[in-house]
Design a protein around this motif. Structure first.
Motif, short mmCIF file in Angstrom:
data_model
loop_
_atom_site.label_atom_id
_atom_site.label_comp_id
_atom_site.label_asym_id
_atom_site.label_seq_id
_atom_site.Cartn_x
_atom_site.Cartn_y
_atom_site.Cartn_z
N ARG A 187 2.72 9.56 8.06
CA ARG A 187 2.64 10.44 6.71
C ARG A 187 2.52 9.27 5.71
O ARG A 187 3.28 8.49 5.85
CB ARG A 187 4.05 11.46 6.41
CG ARG A 187 4.26 12.42 7.60
CD ARG A 187 5.66 13.28 7.26
NE ARG A 187 6.08 13.82 8.57
CZ ARG A 187 7.04 14.75 8.34
NH1 ARG A 187 7.60 14.78 7.33
NH2 ARG A 187 7.57 15.21 9.51
N VAL A 188 2.04 9.66 4.56
CA VAL A 188 1.97 8.94 3.38
C VAL A 188 1.95 9.94 2.26
O VAL A 188 1.54 10.96 2.08
CB VAL A 188 0.54 8.39 3.45
CG1 VAL A 188 0.13 7.28 4.37
CG2 VAL A 188 -0.70 9.24 3.29
N ILE A 189 2.86 9.27 1.20
CA ILE A 189 3.06 9.66 -0.07
C ILE A 189 2.08 9.01 -1.10
O ILE A 189 2.41 7.69 -1.24
CB ILE A 189 4.54 9.82 -0.42
CG1 ILE A 189 5.37 10.75 0.67
CG2 ILE A 189 4.71 10.44 -1.87
CD1 ILE A 189 6.90 10.57 0.33
N VAL A 190 1.48 9.53 -1.67
CA VAL A 190 0.52 8.73 -2.65
C VAL A 190 0.72 9.12 -3.98
O VAL A 190 1.03 10.46 -4.51
CB VAL A 190 -0.97 8.81 -2.21
CG1 VAL A 190 -1.44 8.49 -1.22
CG2 VAL A 190 -1.35 10.38 -2.56
N ALA A 206 -4.63 5.18 -4.83
CA ALA A 206 -3.55 5.83 -3.79
C ALA A 206 -3.99 6.43 -2.72
O ALA A 206 -3.33 6.63 -1.87
CB ALA A 206 -2.30 6.26 -4.75
N VAL A 207 -4.70 7.68 -3.27
CA VAL A 207 -5.14 8.63 -2.05
C VAL A 207 -5.98 7.86 -1.12
O VAL A 207 -5.97 7.92 0.08
CB VAL A 207 -6.06 9.72 -2.93
CG1 VAL A 207 -6.65 10.54 -1.49
CG2 VAL A 207 -4.99 10.67 -3.66
N LYS A 208 -6.88 7.01 -1.62
CA LYS A 208 -7.75 6.27 -0.66
C LYS A 208 -6.99 5.19 0.40
O LYS A 208 -7.11 5.13 1.41
CB LYS A 208 -8.81 5.34 -1.42
CG LYS A 208 -9.75 6.17 -2.05
CD LYS A 208 -10.79 5.62 -2.99
CE LYS A 208 -11.54 6.34 -3.70
NZ LYS A 208 -12.59 5.75 -4.73
N GLN A 209 -5.93 4.57 -0.48
CA GLN A 209 -5.45 3.50 0.50
C GLN A 209 -4.51 4.37 1.37
O GLN A 209 -4.13 4.21 2.58
CB GLN A 209 -4.27 2.67 -0.50
CG GLN A 209 -5.13 1.60 -1.12
CD GLN A 209 -4.32 1.22 -2.20
OE1 GLN A 209 -2.96 0.78 -1.79
NE2 GLN A 209 -4.68 0.39 -3.18
N GLY A 210 -3.76 5.57 0.94
CA GLY A 210 -3.07 6.17 1.92
C GLY A 210 -3.89 6.93 3.18
O GLY A 210 -3.37 6.86 4.30
N LEU A 211 -4.94 7.57 2.73
CA LEU A 211 -5.80 8.10 3.90
C LEU A 211 -6.26 6.79 4.80
O LEU A 211 -6.29 7.23 6.22
CB LEU A 211 -6.98 8.81 3.31
CG LEU A 211 -6.45 10.03 2.69
CD1 LEU A 211 -7.79 10.61 1.98
CD2 LEU A 211 -6.06 11.09 3.53
N GLN A 212 -6.53 5.94 4.20
CA GLN A 212 -7.25 4.75 5.08
C GLN A 212 -5.84 4.42 6.16
O GLN A 212 -6.35 4.01 7.27
CB GLN A 212 -7.69 3.47 4.47
CG GLN A 212 -8.84 3.87 3.61
CD GLN A 212 -9.33 2.80 2.58
OE1 GLN A 212 -8.57 1.73 2.61
NE2 GLN A 212 -10.39 3.17 1.84
N ILE A 213 -4.72 4.32 5.71
CA ILE A 213 -3.62 4.05 6.78
C ILE A 213 -3.59 4.85 7.79
O ILE A 213 -3.48 4.76 8.91
CB ILE A 213 -2.20 3.93 6.01
CG1 ILE A 213 -2.21 2.80 4.94
CG2 ILE A 213 -1.21 4.00 6.89
CD1 ILE A 213 -1.15 2.76 4.09
N LEU A 214 -3.54 6.53 7.53
CA LEU A 214 -3.66 7.42 8.39
C LEU A 214 -4.88 7.25 9.48
O LEU A 214 -4.66 7.47 10.62
CB LEU A 214 -3.51 8.66 8.03
CG LEU A 214 -2.40 8.92 6.99
CD1 LEU A 214 -2.16 10.31 6.43
CD2 LEU A 214 -0.88 8.75 7.73
N TYR A 215 -6.09 7.03 8.84
CA TYR A 215 -7.24 6.77 9.76
C TYR A 215 -7.05 5.94 10.74
O TYR A 215 -7.62 6.21 11.96
CB TYR A 215 -8.44 6.84 8.69
CG TYR A 215 -9.13 8.27 8.56
CD1 TYR A 215 -10.12 8.79 9.40
CD2 TYR A 215 -8.82 8.85 7.24
CE1 TYR A 215 -10.59 10.09 9.22
CE2 TYR A 215 -9.31 10.31 7.06
CZ TYR A 215 -10.15 10.91 7.98
OH TYR A 215 -10.84 12.04 7.82
#
Length: 344
Positions: free
Chosen positions: A214-217, A265-274
């Motif tokens: 999970r990521v919080i951005v 922040a959204v891009k960094q968070g989604l990249q972690i999950l992908y």
């Protein structure tokens, strides 16, 4: 099988030019570098060697790599080859701001740019072509948050792998010894098979449940939360709580990303999950019941694996082919998933 050492112009070296292998092992990998080890009789001239080719007995090329530094001892030469794709493991100035322009926002443009970056290096070692036609052929659509559009010094291979995780593809190396040409091709994972774990008598399953799911951005004002589900899809957390409760992974592994710009922040968070999708590894040996079906697989394949959870044979886990290992012993091993061999 036999090996041939080539110079930078693909001219065969050595007194005999062809050297039969007493043993060899080749592992082709989708998201990590390939591995090739060959043992042959003493090669008398490897001074100007750049490439090594593994050939079938009829002369056809099986695999080409950089030869590294062959070592000779007790009448045998051992070659531990280096994947040609290592050429992308370079830290280079990358101008990702160009992808803020709508006319550049296609996966084909992105991969063409990234794959072409090492060409700016003088005396690179070899020339190559780039093929991104499969991205267009399969109508792979641009994903708005797939990359951060900032300029800076980046490792090209890391950017390529991040992009591959978004678009379910990988980089394949093709070598044409007639045209004397190396081509790096973007391959889209388009094939799908299904099987039961019980179909095979020799399997091994490894899971990594320690990755961020999970990521919080946030930028300090705006805030969102995204989640990686058990089927490796990624959605916003509010939707998951409402519609996908049975696919939420526990325990929660949360990472908070705060940047000046909310979109970053959204891009960094989604990249972690992908990056954390498919963090499993299922390895199957061809020397088992129905193992022959493994011989037909390539890296462009997803597998729906039933019985992945031993307590539930009615549902499946979808994993991409991760690696295919072949050896002189005649055994083929196929691994599914994206869990690194060295994750621990």
């Amino acid at each position: 099988m036999f090996v041939v050492l080539y110079d930078k112009d693909f001219k065969a070296l050595g007194r005999w030019t062809t050297y039969p292998c007493s043993s060899w092992t080749l592992t082709k990998k989708a998201v990590e570098f390939d591995e090739l080890t060959c043992v042959t009789r003493t090669i008398d001239n490897s001074k100007n060697a750049v490439f090594v080719g593994l050939h079938e007995n009829d002369g056809s090329l099986v695999y080409m790599a950089l030869c590294g530094k062959p070592t000779t001892a007790k009448g045998q030469t051992t070659i531990k080859a280096v994947d040609l794709r290592q050429i992308f493991s370079q830290k280079i100035n990358v101008e990702l701001s160009r992808f803020t322009q709508s006319y550049n926002q296609t996966p084909a443009e992105l991969f063409s740019y990234l794959l072409g970056l090492p060409k700016s290096i003088s005396l690179l070692g070899f020339t190559y072509d780039v093929d991104v036609t499969e991205l267009n052929k399969n109508h792979v659509a641009w994903k708005t948050n797939s990359i951060e559009t900032e300029d800076g010094i980046c490792n090209v291979w890391s950017l390529l792998q991040a992009s591959c995780s978004w678009y379910d593809c990988y980089i394949e190396t093709n070598v044409d010894l007639i045209e004397l040409k190396i081509t790096f091709k973007v391959k889209v994972i388009t094939e799908l098979i299904s099987f039961k774990m019980s179909d095979f008598s020799q399997t091994n399953i490894v899971n990594n449940s320690t990755v961020t799911n999970r990521v919080i951005v946030t930028d300090g004002t705006n805030k969102s939360e995204f989640i990686l589900l058990s089927d490796d899809s990624i959605i916003d957390f509010a939707t998951a709580k409402t519609d996908y409760q049975n696919q939420i992974i526990y325990p929660a592994r949360v990472e908070t990303i705060k940047t000046d710009k909310y979109s970053d922040a959204v891009k960094q968070g989604l990249q972690i999950l992908y990056k954390n999708r498919f963090q499993s590894k299922v390895t199957i040996d061809s020397n088992c019941a129905l193992g022959s079906i493994l011989l037909k697989l390539d890296l462009n394949t997803f597998a729906d694996i039933y019985g992945y959870n031993a307590a539930d044979n009615s549902t499946s886990k979808r994993l991409p082919v991760m690696s295919i290992t072949q050896s002189s012993g005649g055994t083929t091993k196929v691994s599914f998933g994206r869990l690194s061999e060295y994750w621990y």
